[in-house]
Design a protein around this motif. Structure first.
Motif, mmCIF file in Angstrom:
data_model
loop_
_atom_site.group_PDB
_atom_site.id
_atom_site.type_symbol
_atom_site.label_atom_id
_atom_site.label_comp_id
_atom_site.label_asym_id
_atom_site.label_seq_id
_atom_site.Cartn_x
_atom_site.Cartn_y
_atom_site.Cartn_z
ATOM 1 N N ILE A 40 0.805 -1.603 0.306
ATOM 2 C CA ILE A 40 0.091 -0.066 -0.292
ATOM 3 C C ILE A 40 0.335 0.949 -0.062
ATOM 4 O O ILE A 40 1.577 1.315 0.540
ATOM 5 N N LYS A 72 -6.771 7.226 1.363
ATOM 6 C CA LYS A 72 -6.825 6.815 3.048
ATOM 7 C C LYS A 72 -7.860 8.147 3.211
ATOM 8 O O LYS A 72 -8.812 7.486 4.592
ATOM 9 N N ASP A 97 1.206 -2.938 4.725
ATOM 10 C CA ASP A 97 0.591 -2.064 4.907
ATOM 11 C C ASP A 97 2.040 -2.436 6.053
ATOM 12 O O ASP A 97 1.923 -3.281 6.859
ATOM 13 N N THR A 105 -7.826 0.500 5.914
ATOM 14 C CA THR A 105 -7.712 0.559 4.609
ATOM 15 C C THR A 105 -6.929 -0.808 3.921
ATOM 16 O O THR A 105 -7.395 -1.076 2.606
ATOM 17 N N GLY A 109 -8.063 -2.434 0.476
ATOM 18 C CA GLY A 109 -7.252 -3.441 -0.398
ATOM 19 C C GLY A 109 -7.268 -4.524 -0.379
ATOM 20 O O GLY A 109 -7.402 -5.561 -2.217
#
Length: 167
Positions: A40, A72, A97, A105, A109
């Motif tokens: 990310i 984000k 991440d 997030t 994803g």
């Protein structure tokens, strides 16, 4: 109460965590020739680059890097990746991440990559804060910390001075 930054992982500890995660990635992909490591953007992608180097140093796996661009602040906005979906279809993919805070997030994803068939899908974070808003977990993690909601964890990747701090 005085606020100061506490180093929770120093350069050596981060390197150790990355190497341990690299072995775990290899163990779960031992039958594969290639794995996609999707980081990310910003720190997650920096972590992905370090993890790529570590996986390739401990295994015969070919690692393809993919940068994942997520807004984000508005994670429902379209997510972009540096690879076309055809380049990771039916492959083993690891979404990474630096810090798992609320899970927002990471879950968006995950959702993005579920739109194409994958052979295997895992997640990895350097620091898991244990304050999740969504039912998402990291398959591989460097360290788990129970922090208060007003505390923040930052991972800083600087040449010769990688560190994770509690703010």
């Amino acid at each position: 109460m005085e606020h100061s930054n506490t180093i929770i992982l120093d350069k050596k500890q981060i390197a150790h965590k990355i190497k341990r995660i690299a072995y775990q990635v290899y163990e779960t992909n031992v039958e594969e020739e290639e794995v996609i490591i999707a980081g990310i953007q910003n720190n997650g992608f920096e972590f992905a680059k370090k993890l790529k180097k570590a996986v390739e140093s401990v295994s015969p796996l070919h690692v393809t890097l993919c940068e994942v661009i997520i807004d984000k602040k508005k994670p429902t906005n379209p997510i972009r990746t540096s690879l076309e979906p055809s380049e990771y279809t039916n492959k083993s993919l690891l979404l990474v991440d630096d810090v798992l805070h609320s899970g927002t997030t990471l879950i968006y994803g995950v959702k993005h990559f579920l739109e194409v068939p994958l052979k295997q899908f895992k997640t990895a974070v350097l620091v898991d804060r244990n304050h999740k808003k969504y039912p998402v977990k990291a398959d591989f993690k460097g360290i788990s910390l129970s922090t208060s909601l007003n505390e923040n964890i930052s991972v800083i990747f600087e040449k010769n001075n990688d560190r994770a701090i509690l703010e």
